[in-house]
Design an enzyme around this catalytic site. Structure first.
Site, mmCIF file in Angstrom:
data_model
loop_
_atom_site.group_PDB
_atom_site.id
_atom_site.type_symbol
_atom_site.label_atom_id
_atom_site.label_comp_id
_atom_site.label_asym_id
_atom_site.label_seq_id
_atom_site.Cartn_x
_atom_site.Cartn_y
_atom_site.Cartn_z
ATOM 1 N N HIS A 160 -77.050 58.427 22.148
ATOM 2 C CA HIS A 160 -77.349 59.930 22.930
ATOM 3 C C HIS A 160 -77.288 61.322 21.484
ATOM 4 C CE1 HIS A 160 -77.081 62.569 26.386
ATOM 5 N NE2 HIS A 160 -76.369 63.670 25.665
ATOM 6 N N ASP B 229 -63.913 71.061 31.785
ATOM 7 C CA ASP B 229 -62.216 72.448 31.133
ATOM 8 C C ASP B 229 -62.483 72.862 31.805
ATOM 9 O OD1 ASP B 229 -62.399 71.048 28.428
ATOM 10 O OD2 ASP B 229 -63.949 71.714 28.060
ATOM 11 N N PHE C 188 -66.580 72.876 16.099
ATOM 12 C CA PHE C 188 -66.401 72.067 17.177
ATOM 13 C C PHE C 188 -65.292 70.464 17.772
ATOM 14 C CE2 PHE C 188 -71.547 73.254 17.261
ATOM 15 C CZ PHE C 188 -70.413 74.230 18.211
ATOM 16 N N GLU D 250 -79.263 65.519 24.734
ATOM 17 C CA GLU D 250 -79.451 66.619 25.080
ATOM 18 C C GLU D 250 -78.833 68.055 25.192
ATOM 19 O OE1 GLU D 250 -74.200 65.895 26.532
ATOM 20 O OE2 GLU D 250 -74.085 67.245 25.420
ATOM 21 N N SER E 204 -81.263 58.843 24.624
ATOM 22 C CA SER E 204 -81.310 60.074 25.266
ATOM 23 C C SER E 204 -80.697 61.803 24.773
ATOM 24 C CB SER E 204 -80.517 60.743 26.852
ATOM 25 O OG SER E 204 -79.062 59.825 26.350
#
Length: 289
Positions: free
Chosen positions: A262, A105, A212, A14, A12
């Protein structure tokens, strides 16, 4: 890793919802190119409240209508049961059958956490509201959640999400395959055996990656960090090195029985598709093994 080998592999990609018309056009092009490798699904990240939430809905419905299953991320932070229930109904009406259920968040300026505080409560609510309509993905943290009190508590939190009704999980990205293997071994000892798919972050921009990683608690191994630092502003060398490192890790994960991958695309094609091509993933290799 024995428990993971029983599951069908799935792959997959994102995306995040674009903010501008130019961003929408770019994402459409990215989607079209990634669709050519026939992934099992796309996913779209979620922002709680206001226009960010609306962009997620718009992006999900648009992508899903084009023929490849698309899974919205759904955060419970800041939301009410009624709001979440209405969103679930909307997705069900449009044929969405997979949701990535997250705590999320707290958005800047939002004072209340909402009626559901944790991801396991969200999973439980979705099951109560929608039964088995959705395949529920939850987050997993091989290097442990940065806000967890300790490693043992984090494992228990994950088990609670599974007990509440999660079908499978996608991990936070990592660059140390052993952290994933250890995480799966611990889950097996707890009797938790749902598919846990590694999340893969291509390495493209070193400064962004550091930012990140600091936010989400993902470790950049020292040898990788030092090599990336040595390249300075040489983007091509960073790209080539990153592609090699991540490809080798993916090969190791799949060889050990990880049930797919993913990719966190950041709405870009080349970093993820280059790794995909290096791995030689075919339709034959995507089926159960």
């Amino acid at each position: 890793m024995q428990s993971q080998k029983q599951f069908k592999r799935r792959f997959s990609f994102e995306f995040f919802p674009p903010k501008t018309d130019q961003g929408k056009e770019k994402l459409q092009n990215v989607r079209n190119q990634l669709a050519e490798v026939n992934p099992d699904f796309f996913s779209v990240t979620f922002g709680a409240g206001g226009s960010t939430r609306d962009r997620t809905i718009e992006t999900v419905l648009n992508l899903h209508s084009q023929g490849i299953s698309t899974a919205p991320h759904l955060s419970c932070v800041g939301g009410t049961r009624q709001e979440i229930g209405e969103l679930l109904d909307l997705y069900r009406e449009h044929g969405i059958n997979r949701i990535v259920a997250l705590r999320g968040d707290m958005p800047s300026g939002m004072g209340a956490a909402g009626e559901l505080r944790y991801a396991n409560e969200l999973v439980e609510f979705i099951r109560e509201h929608s039964g088995d309509t959705f395949n529920l993905e939850v987050a997993a943290y091989p290097e442990f959640h940065p806000q967890a009190r300790n490693a043992e508590e984090d494992l228990k939190n994950f088990a609670r999400k599974v007990q509440a009704g999660a079908n499978s999980a996608i991990t936070q990205y990592f660059f140390n395959a052993d952290s994933y293997f250890y995480f799966i071994d611990r889950l097996e000892k707890m009797g938790v055996t749902i598919p846990v798919v590694p999340g893969i972050m291509p390495i493209v921009n070193f400064s962004n990656l550091v930012r990140f990683s600091d936010m989400c608690g993902a470790e950049i191994p020292r040898w990788i960090r030092k090599q990336l630092e040595a390249y300075g502003d040489d983007r091509e060398s960073i790209r080539k090195f990153g592609e090699e490192v991540v490809t080798e890790m993916c090969e190791k994960l799949l060889a050990a029985g990880a049930p797919g991958l993913h990719f966190y695309t950041l709405n870009q094609v080349e970093p993820s598709i280059s790794i995909w091509k290096n791995l030689g993933i075919s339709e034959r290799e995507k089926i159960a093994f």
